[in-house]
Design an enzyme around this catalytic site. Structure first.
Site, PDB file in Angstrom:
ATOM      1  N   ASP A 199     -67.624 -26.836  54.342  1.00 18.01           N
ATOM      2  CA  ASP A 199     -66.447 -27.360  55.031  1.00 18.01           C
ATOM      3  C   ASP A 199     -65.327 -27.488  54.009  1.00 18.01           C
ATOM      4  O   ASP A 199     -65.441 -28.255  53.048  1.00 18.01           O
ATOM      5  CB  ASP A 199     -66.743 -28.710  55.682  1.00 18.01           C
ATOM      6  N   GLU A 283     -66.250 -21.773  57.922  1.00 14.47           N
ATOM      7  CA  GLU A 283     -65.468 -21.840  59.140  1.00 14.47           C
ATOM      8  C   GLU A 283     -64.282 -20.895  59.036  1.00 14.47           C
ATOM      9  O   GLU A 283     -63.657 -20.771  57.974  1.00 14.47           O
ATOM     10  CB  GLU A 283     -64.982 -23.268  59.363  1.00 14.47           C
ATOM     11  N   CYS A 335     -72.024 -34.690  66.617  1.00  8.09           N
ATOM     12  CA  CYS A 335     -72.976 -35.434  65.793  1.00  8.09           C
ATOM     13  C   CYS A 335     -74.073 -34.470  65.348  1.00  8.09           C
ATOM     14  O   CYS A 335     -74.733 -33.845  66.185  1.00  8.09           O
ATOM     15  CB  CYS A 335     -73.571 -36.600  66.587  1.00  8.09           C
ATOM     16  N   CYS A 338     -77.771 -35.808  66.827  1.00 14.61           N
ATOM     17  CA  CYS A 338     -78.192 -35.723  68.231  1.00 14.61           C
ATOM     18  C   CYS A 338     -77.382 -34.720  69.043  1.00 14.61           C
ATOM     19  O   CYS A 338     -77.739 -34.439  70.190  1.00 14.61           O
ATOM     20  CB  CYS A 338     -78.096 -37.101  68.896  1.00 14.61           C
ATOM     21  N   CYS A 357     -76.605 -42.146  69.126  1.00 13.39           N
ATOM     22  CA  CYS A 357     -77.762 -42.405  68.261  1.00 13.39           C
ATOM     23  C   CYS A 357     -77.483 -43.427  67.172  1.00 13.39           C
ATOM     24  O   CYS A 357     -78.408 -43.860  66.479  1.00 13.39           O
ATOM     25  CB  CYS A 357     -78.258 -41.106  67.633  1.00 13.39           C
ATOM     26  N   ASP A 364     -66.747 -35.020  56.419  1.00 15.76           N
ATOM     27  CA  ASP A 364     -66.850 -33.680  55.832  1.00 15.76           C
ATOM     28  C   ASP A 364     -68.295 -33.208  55.770  1.00 15.76           C
ATOM     29  O   ASP A 364     -68.589 -32.038  56.053  1.00 15.76           O
ATOM     30  CB  ASP A 364     -66.222 -33.675  54.440  1.00 15.76           C
TER      31      ASP A 364
END
Length: 405
Positions: A199, A283, A335, A338, A357, A364
């Site tokens: 990232d 990305e 997330c 989950c 959760c 990051d």
């Protein structure tokens, strides 16, 4: 796979004058060819082809008193300048056709390649020599160029193969470089068992999914005070004076140091990442669009595009896999524990807690983990991981007009 190897040159005064002549002749030939084609376009005449352009701009021009000095440089350098002009027109026309086809379909499209423009003597200068010019690297390490001489080269490393061409450049800081094009053979590294997601950011230049964070050196910010002082000093000098040229060189050298430090950092980090991991997931960022935001200076200073380009070619060279995740993937909203999507968050939010959760996430690190998961999914299932839209069936449950009445 073709790679470029760049080395610093130390030409003598006579060789600098010969290179200045070569730079000027190549620039004049390029501008003459561009002017000839533009005049033909305005007059409604057919497009001037490469053979006819070379005949008028080079062959016939050498026979006139106004352009007789074109014979003082290698003819290969002049022909390569016209080849650059042809390549610029091809890229422009290709992009123009794509834009027209997209608009005919009703899609939005933007012209991303501009028409060729005239070259200026005040910008970076370049001239290219191919094997036809018989340039060669001598046994003593000097570079022999036709009608220039034997140039001293600072060999920081040896060439892996015989070069197919060499480009001599002069930047705004007054530095000469020789850029050799060689055919590099892929040298796969030993297979690694790890994969990593990256990232890219501004607070930390890169956050890896394994927990490592790489600080952003902020090269431009570090030297901003010295650059401001140098630019202010330059603005006070009279135009055309020698003192102004000295001040311009000082400012250009400061900018060159910033660019060199940034490039060296990108090379070291990209080599380290590619060497340690078999699969690297990044990305896809719209750097041009982000560069128009209020963070433009910091984004351009980080150089994300240059770093990802290095990752791409080094992955091919060393037998690694680079996966680009779609730019619309909500890496900062999901997330990683989950899969709950919490929605967009302002940049000042660096940590957040998942409402489902209860996991506390570093923004990051969570994004890097999600990028890794999405990249591995693309590797396993292909780029079309997201299910396509399907048409609703005719007897789908719903309220009919009759029932509503």
């Amino acid at each position: 796979m073709q790679l470029r190897y760049r080395y610093r040159l130390d030409p003598t005064l006579a060789q600098r004058q010969a290179l200045a002549c070569a730079f000027g002749c190549a620039r004049v030939v390029y501008n003459d060819g561009l002017r000839l084609r533009e005049d033909a376009y305005r007059a409604g005449l057919p497009f001037v082809g490469g053979v006819e352009l070379s005949r008028q701009v080079v062959t016939l021009a050498k026979q006139t008193p106004q352009r007789a000095w074109l014979g003082e440089v290698s003819a290969v350098a002049l022909q390569q300048s016209l080849a650059d002009l042809d390549r610029a027109y091809r890229n422009y026309f290709r992009n123009l056709q794509r834009v027209k086809a997209a608009r005919a379909r009703g899609d939005k499209a933007k012209l991303r390649v501009r028409k060729p423009r005239f070259k200026s003597r005040h910008h970076n200068q370049a001239v290219r020599f191919t094997l036809n010019s018989r340039f060669r690297v001598l046994p003593d390490g000097r570079l022999s160029l036709p009608k220039v001489g034997r140039l001293k080269v600072r060999w920081s490393r040896s060439l892996p193969a015989a070069p197919s061409s060499v480009t001599i450049t002069l930047d705004r800081a007054g530095r000469y470089h020789a850029s050799f094009v060689v055919e590099a053979v892929a040298a796969p590294l030993a297979p690694a068992e790890t994969a990593v997601g990256i990232d890219l950011g501004l607070t930390s230049f890169a956050t890896l999914s394994d927990g490592r964070k790489v600080d952003n050196p902020q090269w431009l910010r570090q030297r901003e005070r010295a650059l401001r002082r140098s630019q202010r000093n330059l603005s006070r000098k009279r135009k055309g004076s020698r003192n102004r040229e000295k001040a311009r060189l000082r400012a250009a050298r400061l900018h060159a140091r910033v660019a060199d430090a940034r490039r060296d950092f990108h090379h070291q980090l990209s080599t380290n990442v590619i060497g340690e991991h078999q699969t690297v997931c990044v990305e896809t960022l719209n750097v041009a669009g982000l560069g128009r935001s209020r963070f433009a200076k910091s984004i351009h200073d980080a150089g994300w595009g240059q770093f990802t380009a290095m990752l791409e070619y080094k992955a091919k060279l060393y037998g690694r896999t680079l996966v680009r995740v779609d730019r619309m993937f909500p890496s900062s909203q999901l997330c990683s524990a989950c899969g709950h999507r919490d929605g967009p968050k302002p940049l000042k939010v660096r940590t957040w807690t998942c409402p489902d959760c209860g996991t506390v996430h570093d923004r990051d690190l969570n994004a890097a983990t999600n990028i890794l998961a999405a990249g591995l999914a693309v590797t396993a299932c292909g780029p079309g991981v997201r299910p396509s839209a399907s048409q609703a069936v005719g007897d789908e449950a719903g309220t009919t007009l009759a029932g509503a009445a």
